[in-house]
Design a protein around this motif. Structure first.
Motif, PDB file in Angstrom:
ATOM      1  N   ALA A  62       0.815  -1.153  -0.025  1.00  0.00           N
ATOM      2  CA  ALA A  62       0.015   0.166   0.114  1.00  0.00           C
ATOM      3  C   ALA A  62       0.731   1.499  -0.398  1.00  0.00           C
ATOM      4  N   GLU A  63       0.496   2.191  -0.465  1.00  0.00           N
ATOM      5  CA  GLU A  63       1.176   3.529  -0.748  1.00  0.00           C
ATOM      6  C   GLU A  63       0.963   4.097   0.042  1.00  0.00           C
ATOM      7  N   TYR A  64       1.524   5.195   0.532  1.00  0.00           N
ATOM      8  CA  TYR A  64       1.249   6.097   2.053  1.00  0.00           C
ATOM      9  C   TYR A  64       1.876   7.739   2.050  1.00  0.00           C
ATOM     10  N   ALA A  65       1.325   8.950   2.940  1.00  0.00           N
ATOM     11  CA  ALA A  65       2.239   9.442   2.268  1.00  0.00           C
ATOM     12  C   ALA A  65       3.230   9.575   3.698  1.00  0.00           C
ATOM     13  N   VAL A  66       4.345  10.287   3.541  1.00  0.00           N
ATOM     14  CA  VAL A  66       5.106  10.933   5.105  1.00  0.00           C
ATOM     15  C   VAL A  66       4.920  11.790   4.327  1.00  0.00           C
ATOM     16  N   ASN A  67       4.461  12.852   5.218  1.00  0.00           N
ATOM     17  CA  ASN A  67       3.881  14.459   5.265  1.00  0.00           C
ATOM     18  C   ASN A  67       5.637  15.210   5.715  1.00  0.00           C
ATOM     19  N   TYR A  68       6.021  14.304   6.979  1.00  0.00           N
ATOM     20  CA  TYR A  68       7.258  15.067   7.714  1.00  0.00           C
ATOM     21  C   TYR A  68       8.292  14.153   7.717  1.00  0.00           C
ATOM     22  N   VAL A  69      10.031  15.170   7.339  1.00  0.00           N
ATOM     23  CA  VAL A  69      11.135  13.872   7.299  1.00  0.00           C
ATOM     24  C   VAL A  69      11.828  14.176   8.267  1.00  0.00           C
ATOM     25  N   PRO A  70      11.916  13.156   8.950  1.00  0.00           N
ATOM     26  CA  PRO A  70      12.556  13.240  10.039  1.00  0.00           C
ATOM     27  C   PRO A  70      14.176  14.330  10.332  1.00  0.00           C
TER      28      PRO A  70
END
Length: 112
Positions: A49-57
């Motif tokens: 499943a593709e999902y969005a990572v809105n915040y980057v570490p």
């Protein structure tokens, strides 16, 4: 005195710490954080499943230094943390009105 707040990529932390120690920085605070800027996050695939990572570490550094060292510290961070790719980070320099060492009671630049 100046307070330097810098965000960098996590894998650059050790290299930046070593470079700052070499120019005489005696301490810093390090915080793991998340954020976004021009990168605007990215997408990943997990279990199909593709999902969005809105915040980057990111890693946030907070360094209190004498005013005379502020430019050198900023230059060192910029040179060491730079990868040339988007998301290398930001540096903010603020005036620091007061500093005190809890153990000894020293104040001002002596507390740094």
């Amino acid at each position: 005195m100046k307070l330097i707040i810098a965000t960098i990529k996590p894998f650059k932390l050790d290299e930046v710490r070593e470079a700052l120690t070499a120019i005489g920085v005696r301490g810093m605070m390090v915080t793991e954080t998340k954020g976004f800027g021009a990168q605007s996050g990215h997408t990943e695939i997990y279990r199909g499943a593709e999902y969005a990572v809105n915040y980057v570490p990111k890693i946030k550094l907070e360094i209190a230094v004498a005013s005379s060292m502020a430019d050198q510290v900023c230059d060192t961070i910029m040179q060491t943390a730079r990868t040339g790719k988007i998301g290398d980070g930001k540096i903010f320099v603020l005036d620091l009105a007061h500093a005190a060492r809890v153990r000894t009671g020293e104040t001002g630049e002596d507390a740094l």
